[in-house]
Design a protein around this motif. Structure first.
Motif, mmCIF file in Angstrom:
data_model
loop_
_atom_site.group_PDB
_atom_site.id
_atom_site.type_symbol
_atom_site.label_atom_id
_atom_site.label_comp_id
_atom_site.label_asym_id
_atom_site.label_seq_id
_atom_site.Cartn_x
_atom_site.Cartn_y
_atom_site.Cartn_z
ATOM 1 N N PRO A 1 0.716 -1.101 0.471
ATOM 2 C CA PRO A 1 0.459 0.035 0.030
ATOM 3 C C PRO A 1 0.887 1.852 -0.181
ATOM 4 O O PRO A 1 0.180 2.276 -0.453
ATOM 5 C CB PRO A 1 -0.738 0.053 1.524
ATOM 6 N N GLU A 2 2.349 1.391 0.767
ATOM 7 C CA GLU A 2 2.863 2.286 0.317
ATOM 8 C C GLU A 2 3.672 3.117 -1.509
ATOM 9 O O GLU A 2 4.154 4.010 -1.118
ATOM 10 C CB GLU A 2 3.912 2.575 1.695
ATOM 11 N N PHE A 3 3.464 1.439 -2.460
ATOM 12 C CA PHE A 3 3.700 2.335 -3.181
ATOM 13 C C PHE A 3 2.765 2.743 -4.271
ATOM 14 O O PHE A 3 1.008 2.850 -4.014
ATOM 15 C CB PHE A 3 3.885 0.664 -4.335
ATOM 16 N N THR A 4 2.927 4.241 -4.702
ATOM 17 C CA THR A 4 1.516 5.099 -5.525
ATOM 18 C C THR A 4 1.883 5.246 -6.798
ATOM 19 O O THR A 4 1.328 5.194 -7.633
ATOM 20 C CB THR A 4 2.255 6.358 -4.819
ATOM 21 N N ILE A 5 3.129 5.011 -7.570
ATOM 22 C CA ILE A 5 3.299 5.114 -8.709
ATOM 23 C C ILE A 5 4.188 3.619 -9.154
ATOM 24 O O ILE A 5 5.034 3.219 -8.242
ATOM 25 C CB ILE A 5 4.443 6.720 -9.127
ATOM 26 N N GLY A 6 4.202 3.654 -10.046
ATOM 27 C CA GLY A 6 4.661 2.343 -11.440
ATOM 28 C C GLY A 6 4.941 2.192 -12.877
ATOM 29 O O GLY A 6 3.926 3.409 -13.137
ATOM 30 N N ALA A 7 5.192 1.828 -13.420
ATOM 31 C CA ALA A 7 5.393 1.861 -14.630
ATOM 32 C C ALA A 7 5.664 -0.178 -14.755
ATOM 33 O O ALA A 7 6.681 -0.630 -14.195
ATOM 34 C CB ALA A 7 6.318 2.501 -15.456
ATOM 35 N N VAL A 8 5.999 -0.502 -16.126
ATOM 36 C CA VAL A 8 6.650 -1.199 -17.068
ATOM 37 C C VAL A 8 6.624 -1.285 -18.352
ATOM 38 O O VAL A 8 5.932 -0.576 -19.299
ATOM 39 C CB VAL A 8 5.618 -2.631 -17.030
ATOM 40 N N ALA A 9 7.995 -2.025 -18.035
ATOM 41 C CA ALA A 9 8.816 -1.590 -19.577
ATOM 42 C C ALA A 9 8.943 -3.576 -20.130
ATOM 43 O O ALA A 9 9.628 -3.726 -19.386
ATOM 44 C CB ALA A 9 9.256 -1.114 -19.950
#
Length: 158
Positions: free
Chosen positions: A120-128
């Motif tokens: 729950p502490e992660f708020t942003i992300g992305a995948v490549a």
């Protein structure tokens, strides 16, 4: 006539399956976005806020996936926040030719990967994702190396 009625739906299903086979490998960008969306679905199912896509993390994820394009050993380098200094950071890696659904299912079956997706502490992300292991003739094998990066709020220094 009843026998024919059973065969026709089976032929239609078989034709649909065969038609899907000629589609070819999933393009890396499409696979990356699907991985992100499906992992976010798992967060929402767990009553967590979905991650917001972050372009800086997408660029960093591509840099982290690239070494695995020709190397089957998935080893995590030391990961520090890549886009927001002091932020909590995490990463999931994959190198496979299976669907996005299958990759996320495997991640969710692994304690460490699952913990990243559901933190729950992660708020942003992305995948490549990048193409990996071309066939001897140079054509696309369908193998993809992917990195999903996560970041949270900046941690205050004590």
């Amino acid at each position: 006539m009843r026998g024919l009625a059973r065969v026709l739906p089976s032929l239609a299903i078989g034709a649909a399956v065969l038609a899907g086979c000629s589609a070819g490998p999933t393009p890396p960008d499409e696979l990356a976005r699907s991985l992100f969306d499906i992992a976010n679905d798992a967060r929402v199912e767990a009553k967590l806020e979905p991650l917001k896509w972050n372009e800086c993390l997408a660029q960093k994820a591509a840099e982290r996936a690239e070494p695995f394009a020709g190397d089957a050993d998935l080893e995590h380098d030391v990961l520090v926040s890549t886009c927001h200094e002091g932020a909590k950071a995490g990463e999931n890696l994959s190198r496979t030719d299976v669907s996005a659904e299958a990759v996320v299912e495997l991640w969710m079956g692994s304690a460490g990967h699952r913990a990243n997706i559901l933190d729950p502490e992660f708020t942003i992300g992305a995948v490549a994702c990048v193409e990996a292991d071309p066939l001897p003739d140079g054509s696309d094998s369908g193998m993809r190396a992917c990195s999903e990066l996560f970041e949270g709020a900046v941690v205050a220094a004590e």
